[in-house]
Design a protein around this motif. Structure first.
Motif, short mmCIF file in Angstrom:
data_model
loop_
_atom_site.label_atom_id
_atom_site.label_comp_id
_atom_site.label_asym_id
_atom_site.label_seq_id
_atom_site.Cartn_x
_atom_site.Cartn_y
_atom_site.Cartn_z
N ASP B 33 0.82 -1.09 -0.06
CA ASP B 33 -0.11 -0.08 -0.06
C ASP B 33 0.79 1.28 0.03
O ASP B 33 1.98 1.38 0.84
CB ASP B 33 -0.94 -0.09 1.14
CG ASP B 33 -1.91 0.82 0.89
OD1 ASP B 33 -3.24 0.45 0.83
OD2 ASP B 33 -1.98 2.22 0.86
N GLN B 150 -13.43 13.51 5.66
CA GLN B 150 -13.51 12.29 6.39
C GLN B 150 -12.10 11.81 6.54
O GLN B 150 -11.86 11.36 7.61
CB GLN B 150 -14.38 11.34 5.49
CG GLN B 150 -14.45 9.90 6.14
CD GLN B 150 -15.48 10.01 7.16
OE1 GLN B 150 -15.85 10.90 7.85
NE2 GLN B 150 -16.18 8.85 7.39
N LYS B 154 -10.89 11.32 10.45
CA LYS B 154 -10.49 10.01 10.68
C LYS B 154 -9.07 9.81 11.16
O LYS B 154 -8.53 9.15 12.10
CB LYS B 154 -10.75 9.01 9.80
CG LYS B 154 -12.18 8.52 9.75
CD LYS B 154 -12.59 7.32 8.84
CE LYS B 154 -13.77 6.70 8.87
NZ LYS B 154 -14.09 5.73 7.90
N GLU B 320 -13.90 -1.53 -4.51
CA GLU B 320 -14.59 -0.35 -5.14
C GLU B 320 -14.14 -0.41 -6.82
O GLU B 320 -14.76 0.33 -7.51
CB GLU B 320 -14.34 0.98 -4.43
CG GLU B 320 -14.46 1.16 -3.08
CD GLU B 320 -16.15 1.49 -2.74
OE1 GLU B 320 -16.17 2.54 -2.34
OE2 GLU B 320 -16.68 0.35 -2.81
#
Ligand SMILES: Cc1cc2nc3c(=O)[nH]c(=O)nc-3n(C[C@H](O)[C@H](O)[C@H](O)COP(=O)(O)OP(=O)(O)OC[C@H]3O[C@@H](n4cnc5c(N)ncnc54)[C@H](O)[C@@H]3O)c2cc1C
Ligand code: FES
Lengths: 99, 482
Positions: B33, B150, B154, B320
């Motif tokens: 990642d 967001q 977060k 997604e």
């Protein structure tokens, strides 16, 4: 800021933007530290010299580019701040990138 | 005999689940990642020294326990190698399989370490980003995507503003408003473009139909409760149609919209705000899938079969990237993709359970699109001087003129003439909007692999790479093992 479950809080750190100090804690991004201090923009665009800051927040739009310790075109929303980072606002014809 | 090697790109819900399933099926897994933490967009969290967890972390997330279990597996499993801060910046197709080029180190840093991988199987789980339709003034500082608000809430408990308007389309606006409230912002109102009638079509006739939708019920109900407690109005059939301010947003104009999302004249009103967070849905991060020559559907998702296998040999996709179904769907798809990429047994009981969960989530994706899908009338809130391409600062008037001058809906010539989409974001933000505004019909990428059609998602490099990094690129023979 709240403490961790281990009890040790994140260490405070300071960066500068064009010489002005900004305070935050370890683990914050450069963009997060600037926004927390109500700073909204830190780049001016090439064509209209218009101010820009965070738009997408996740590394997609490239609006938030800054120079960090002399290295240009760093996405402020992705880069974690390190204590003492010297950050400069950018105004550039086109970022020095290849594609 | 050496074990099958599987590389998973993306450590969000889909990628984490795929990595666990592939390891469980016996493969040697490398999970990559670009971020320095795992969790993806859904489980983005505070980075604390020593990997500690902030005490309030679970209140910002759904399924935090699911996440920590997955995180512990990928961190400790003997057959999983986890590489964070690992940006895949190019993918090349080989006679058999693919080669991935990776840079490991701080985001956009100079002198990052090069890594080249040629796995037996690849699982793409690169997720999506917000799609925000342009409106006059959307380039002002203080206007952000809902995802940005967001992410900052977060990961850093930072609010993007003090007086915030949230707008766009889709149930995602609700958790965003809720996170903003939690970080101390005042949320003035939430404006959903979908009209009550199309909400009813997607979610059922009862006003609470949205909350009845399968597994999302509890989660969304909680957000609606939070908004009610804070007396935040959730207004249907409304859109932010303009933002104004001197150097940053100071006020926004909100208007009622009709079923096609055209503003209704005479319904405009102005609200003083120092931030406005706008998203009209999500668009997948397709660049690696396109580079791998995976077939892409007309609505721009990676096409997969029942096993989450793409049209490209040795490449699977989940999350997604293959459709907007939320984290539950991503977890289930990841399970299926990882298992098959690892050549797991077809009669596995865990696989069957994951496939059933995936089937349940498919309904959510359909409802989402029926209720909140972008309607064409939005273009009537554009003015000639509204920026469409934020990077190159190309406005709608210039774009339309370029489309007329080139006399065609050929996306490539419109882009070259107007410069729209040629800036640093490589058309990620404006690509689909530009194509829709000039009425370009794009060939689906992946079908024809020989030529390079002018689709917005075809990018030679996944992210810009420093010249210095290209110069130090090791020349890797195709036979190199990962
Ligand atoms: C900013 C943002 C916030 C969101 N917040 C919520 C929320 O609070 N609630 C909700 O229900 N939904 C949220 N969503 C929707 C979200 O996309 C899904 O719920 C879920 O995270 C999808 O999971 P995924 O595994 O498919 O992708 P993601 O979670 O997006 O994970 C994809 C991962 O791939 C990595 N990646 C991508 N390209 C590369 C590359 N080239 N090299 C290396 N790594 C790469 C990314 O860093 C990312 O970690 C959010 C979306 C966005 C964009
Ligand atoms: S805000 Fe979009 S790349 Fe940083």
């Amino acid at each position: 800021m709240s403490a961790t479950s281990q009890g040790a809080g994140p260490r405070p750190l300071t960066i500068t933007l064009d010489g002005r100090p900004f305070a935050g804690t370890e683990g914050q991004t450069i963009a997060g530290m600037l926004l927390a201090a109500r700073r909204r923009s830190w780049r001016t665009t090439s064509v209209e010299s218009a101010p820009r800051g965070v738009f997408c927040g996740i590394g997609v739009c490239f609006d938030c580019l800054v120079t960090v310790n002399g290295s240009r075109d760093v996405r402020a929303c992705l880069r974690r701040a390190a204590d003492g980072d010297v950050v400069e606002t950018q105004h550039d014809p086109l970022p020095g990138v290849t594609s | 005999m050496s074990r099958r090697t599987v590389v998973v790109v993306g450590a969000g819900p889909a990628g984490l689940s795929a990595a666990r399933a592939a390891a469980r099926a016996g493969a040697d897994v490398t999970l990559l990642d670009a971020s320095d933490q795992v969790g993806g967009q859904f489980w983005r969290h505070r980075a604390l020294p020593g990997g500690g967890t902030a005490p309030d972390e679970p209140t910002f997330h759904h399924g935090w326990g699911t996440f920590t279990a997955l995180r512990d597996v990928v961190a400790t499993h003997p057959r999983v190698t986890l590489l964070t801060s690992a940006q895949v910046w190019a993918l090349e197709r080989l006679d058999a399989g693919v080669r991935l080029r990776v840079l490991v180190g701080p985001a956009d840093g100079a002198g990052r370490e090069h890594l080249t991988l040629t796995p037996d199987a690849l699982v793409l789980a690169t997720g999506a980003h917000d799609r925000t339709l342009p409106f006059p003034g959307w380039q002002l500082p203080g206007v952000t995507t809902a995802g940005a608000a967001q992410a900052l809430a977060k990961a850093e408990r930072v609010a993007v503003g003090d007086r915030v308007v949230v707008a766009g389309a889709g149930p995602f606006l609700l958790p965003v408003a809720s996170s903003l409230l939690r970080t101390g912002a005042r949320v003035l109102s939430v404006h959903e473009a979908a009209t009550p009638a199309s909400m009813a079509r997607g979610w059922g006739a009862r006003p609470a139909g949205l909350l009845g939708a399968a597994h999302k019920a509890g989660e969304l109900g909680g957000y609606v409760g939070t908004l009610a407690r804070h007396r935040v109005a959730y207004r249907l059939g409304e859109a932010v149609v303009a933002a104004r301010g001197d150097g940053r947003v100071e006020e926004v104009t909100v208007a009622r919209v009709d079923a096609r999302w055209s503003p209704v004249p005479g319904t405009e009103r102005t609200v003083a705000a120092d931030a406005v967070c706008v998203s009209h849905g999500f668009t997948p991060r397709l660049e690696l899938a396109v580079a791998a020559a995976c077939a892409i559907s007309p609505d721009r998702f990676v096409v997969v079969d029942d096993e989450q296998r793409t049209s490209a040999a040795g490449v699977w996709a989940a999350g997604e990237l293959t459709g907007i179904g939320g984290a539950e769907a991503a977890l289930a798809e990841g399970w299926v993709a990882g298992h098959h990429a690892a050549s797991g047994a077809p009669d596995d009981a865990g696989l069957a359970r994951a496939a059933r969960r995936r089937a349940r989530s498919a309904d959510f994706a359909r409802r989402l699109d029926a209720a909140h899908g972008i309607r064409g009338g939005w273009t009537s809130w554009l003015r000639d001087d509204t920026l469409v391409c934020r990077c190159e600062e190309v406005d709608a008037g210039t774009l339309r003129a370029a489309a007329c001058a080139t006399g065609s809906a050929d996306l490539r010539s419109v882009r070259l003439t107007s410069r729209a989409g040629l800036g640093p974001c490589q058309a990620r933000i404006c690509g689909r909007t530009v194509a829709e505004l000039v009425g370009a019909t794009e060939p689906a990428p992946g079908g024809d692999t020989g030529s390079a059609p002018a689709v917005p998602d075809r990018r030679p490099l996944v992210v810009p790479v420093r010249l210095g990094d290209l110069a130090t690129l090791p020349d890797v023979p195709a036979a190199d093992a990962p």
